[in-house]
Every structure is written in structure tokens, then in C-alpha cells.
Design an enzyme around this catalytic site. Structure first.
Site, PDB file in Angstrom:
ATOM      1  N   LYS A  92       0.837  -1.218   0.000  1.00 27.11           N
ATOM      2  CA  LYS A  92       0.000   0.000   0.000  1.00 27.11           C
ATOM      3  C   LYS A  92       0.865   1.257   0.000  1.00 27.11           C
ATOM      4  O   LYS A  92       0.766   2.122   0.874  1.00 27.11           O
ATOM      5  CB  LYS A  92      -0.994   0.007   1.163  1.00 27.11           C
ATOM      6  CG  LYS A  92      -1.989  -1.161   1.099  1.00 27.11           C
ATOM      7  CD  LYS A  92      -3.065  -1.061   2.165  1.00 27.11           C
ATOM      8  CE  LYS A  92      -4.065  -2.199   2.110  1.00 27.11           C
ATOM      9  NZ  LYS A  92      -3.529  -3.508   2.556  1.00 27.11           N
TER      10      LYS A  92
HETATM   11  O1  S5P Z   1      -9.464  -2.828   1.825  1.00 27.31           O
HETATM   12  C1  S5P Z   1      -8.677  -3.727   2.087  1.00 27.31           C
HETATM   13  C2  S5P Z   1      -7.507  -3.911   1.325  1.00 27.31           C
HETATM   14  C3  S5P Z   1      -6.676  -4.984   1.617  1.00 27.31           C
HETATM   15  S1  S5P Z   1      -5.371  -5.302   0.544  1.00 27.31           S
HETATM   16  N1  S5P Z   1      -8.931  -4.614   3.086  1.00 27.31           N
HETATM   17  C4  S5P Z   1      -8.098  -5.643   3.411  1.00 27.31           C
HETATM   18  O2  S5P Z   1      -8.424  -6.408   4.323  1.00 27.31           O
HETATM   19  N2  S5P Z   1      -6.928  -5.826   2.690  1.00 27.31           N
HETATM   20  C5  S5P Z   1      -5.975  -6.922   3.031  1.00 27.31           C
HETATM   21  O3  S5P Z   1      -6.623  -8.169   2.865  1.00 27.31           O
HETATM   22  C6  S5P Z   1      -5.455  -6.884   4.475  1.00 27.31           C
HETATM   23  O4  S5P Z   1      -4.228  -6.176   4.528  1.00 27.31           O
HETATM   24  C7  S5P Z   1      -5.288  -8.366   4.814  1.00 27.31           C
HETATM   25  O5  S5P Z   1      -3.997  -8.813   4.460  1.00 27.31           O
HETATM   26  C8  S5P Z   1      -6.300  -9.089   3.932  1.00 27.31           C
HETATM   27  C9  S5P Z   1      -7.590  -9.498   4.608  1.00 27.31           C
HETATM   28  O6  S5P Z   1      -7.389 -10.499   5.548  1.00 27.31           O
HETATM   29  P1  S5P Z   1      -8.598 -11.278   6.268  1.00 27.31           P
HETATM   30  O7  S5P Z   1      -7.921 -12.065   7.338  1.00 27.31           O
HETATM   31  O8  S5P Z   1      -9.521 -10.238   6.826  1.00 27.31           O
HETATM   32  O9  S5P Z   1      -9.237 -12.121   5.210  1.00 27.31           O
END
Ligand code: S5P
Length: 265
Positions: A92
Site C-alpha cells: 500500500k
Molecule cells: O481494503 C482492504 C484492502 C486490503 S489489501 N482490506 C483488506 O483487508 N486488505 C488486506 O486483505 C489486508 O491487509 C489483509 O492482508 C487481507 C484481509 O485479511 P482477512 O484475514 O480479513 O481475510
């Protein structure tokens, strides 16, 4: 095969990295990008061994690993390549162009192992040139995903901001796609209308159990995200915190792949 599966998305694509992704996804019958958010190298190795065959890409946060070393990271990346995965550093980036270029180097040397990275466009479009110069500096190429939406509640990426990001990103050859909010099919449909079919949409905020997650995260169902226009579901805790990561990865792969077949037919 990829051209048949992906239809218009394949035909209108002008990006090498987007096509590489569509090919890997077709070979592995999975639209899953694993968010490998484990904090030890051992945890990361274990994860890739157990779920590698069911993924199309691997997303990292290189700066959250407690026992990171250049050697262990290089081994990890080699394993990812052996498992036919694109490597995505979710850094990011948000600074001005020349600093972003230098941040591709530094301790982690992201430019040398990443195939794609994320960036905010808050500082203006030169950030994309900066990141592309980073890859150029080591004779490699890669693609940028711009954050057009986010999955976290209360985020500041309002529809006007999304419009600006999409308008600028659409015309930049260094941008192969956008991050969209996987927790909201309605927002994704809007985003797809704005993006058109040339560029990809990758979506975090996806889980088989929909609803609110930890600390403001929100989740939608993988099938709904793909049907609404997502080309890649980014799944973290749904896989790496599951009691059986292998079985969970298979489920996410199946759900996303079936939705893609349904979408294109
Ligand atoms: O808006 C966003 C963008 C990203 S890249 N929301 C997110 O959650 N992410 C990423 O996606 C975040 O940095 C994490 O690595 C992943 C979501 O993880 P989870 O465990 O919630 O599925």
C-alpha cells in the site's frame, strides 16, 4: 483455455501480468489469493506447503514477519514460484513517485521478488511511474493494483475518490487492476461498471462466514464477490486461521471458480 474461461476479460486485457494471473487461475481452477498474514517464517512455510495447490496468488506483508531474514524470504519466494504462484506484496505505497521508487529497494528489496504491489493514489499518478521504475531498476517488470475501495468500515475512499482513481488508473499501462470492497456486492457492481472489462478487480473482505470481522473488517461471500465482478478473492484468516487450512483453501477455490464459470456463461 484461459481465453475461453475469462472471455471478454481476457480478450480486452492489455497487461502481461493480468494475463499471467488469468492463466495461473485457469490452470489451478482457483481465483484465490491467499493473504499470508502469519508472523513467523515457519508459519508461512507451513501454510504454503498445505495450501499452495489451491491458490492462484500469494499476498504478503513482508514487514509483519518477526523473524524475517533475506535468506529465509528468498527460500519462501522460491517455494511460491515452485507452487506456480504470483507474489503480491501488499505494501500500500502512498508516497511521492521518487520515494516510492526507493521504497521498492531498501531492506526488503520488494522490487526483486514481487510481481505485483498495491498503491494508494492519494499522492497523485506519479506513484505508479515510481513503482514501475523500481522494477525497471532491477530489470524486472510488475503490475500495480490501485486501491479504489476498501473493505474496512468507515474508510475514506468515497465514490468520488473511487471515480478519480479508476479514471486515472484505467489509462495507465502500469496499472493492471484495482482493489475493490469484497464485502459489498453492490459496491463491486458499481466499481465494475466504472472499470469496464480491460482491468482486473481483486477483492479482500471475503469469507465463507459473512458479516463483521475483527477491528472493523467486513466480509462478503466469495461467490457473491465474483458474480458482482471480482476477478480474484483475497482471503486471509478464512484460510490461515482455519482448523484445516487445506480443506478451507479447497472450498474457497471451488466457490470462486464455480462463480467464474457461472458468470461467463
Ligand atoms: O481494503 C482492504 C484492502 C486490503 S489489501 N482490506 C483488506 O483487508 N486488505 C488486506 O486483505 C489486508 O491487509 C489483509 O492482508 C487481507 C484481509 O485479511 P482477512 O484475514 O480479513 O481475510
Amino acid at each position: 483455455m484461459a481465453s475461453e474461461i475469462w472471455g471478454e476479460r481476457w480478450a480486452s486485457s492489455t497487461s502481461d501480468i493480468a494475463r499471467r494471473y488469468m492463466e495461473v487461475a485457469s490452470r489451478k481452477q482457483s481465483l484465490v489469493c491467499l493473504a499470508a498474514d502469519r508472523r513467523t517464517m515457519a508459519g508461512l512455510f507451513e501454510l504454503i506447503d498445505s495450501v499452495g495447490p489451491y491458490l492462484a496468488a500469494l499476498k504478503t506483508h513482508v514487514d509483519l514477519v518477526d523473524d524475517w531474514t533475506p535468506e529465509s524470504w528468498s527460500d519462501f519466494c522460491e517455494k511460491a514460484r515452485d507452487a506456480d504462484l504470483l507474489i503480491f506484496e501488499d505494501r500500500k505505497f502512498a508516497d511521492i513517485g521518487k520515494i516510492s521508487r526507493d521504497q521498492m529497494a531498501g531492506v526488503y528489496d520488494i522490487r526483486s521478488w514481487s510481481d505485483l504491489v498495491t498503491a494508494h493514489l492519494i499522492s497523485g499518478p506519479d506513484i505508479v511511474d515510481g513503482l514501475q521504475s523500481g522494477w525497471d531498476d532491477v530489470g524486472r517488470s510488475g503490475g500495480v493494483l490501485l486501491l479504489a475501495q476498501m473493505s474496512s468500515r468507515g474508510n475514506l475512499l468515497n465514490p468520488n475518490y473511487t471515480d478519480e482513481v479508476v479514471a486515472k488508473g484505467k489509462s495507465h499501462p502500469g496499472v493492471f487492476g484495482f482493489i475493490g470492497n469484497g464485502s459489498s456486492p453492490e459496491e463491486l457492481i458499481e466499481l465494475r461498471l466504472k472499470v469496464g472489462s480491460e482491468k482486473l478487480i481483486w477483492t479482500p473482505g471475503v469469507n465463507l462466514v459473512v458479516g463483521d470481522g475483527e477491528m472493523g473488517q467486513r466480509y462478503g461471500h466469495p461467490r457473491d464477490a465474483v458474480l458482482a465482478g471480482s476477478d480474484c478473492i483475497i482471503v486471509g484468516s478464512g484460510i490461515h486461521r482455519s482448523d484445516n487450512p487445506t480443506e478451507s483453501a479447497k472450498e474457497y477455490a471451488q466457490s470462486s471458480w464455480n462463480a467464474l464459470l457461472e458468470r461467463e456463461s
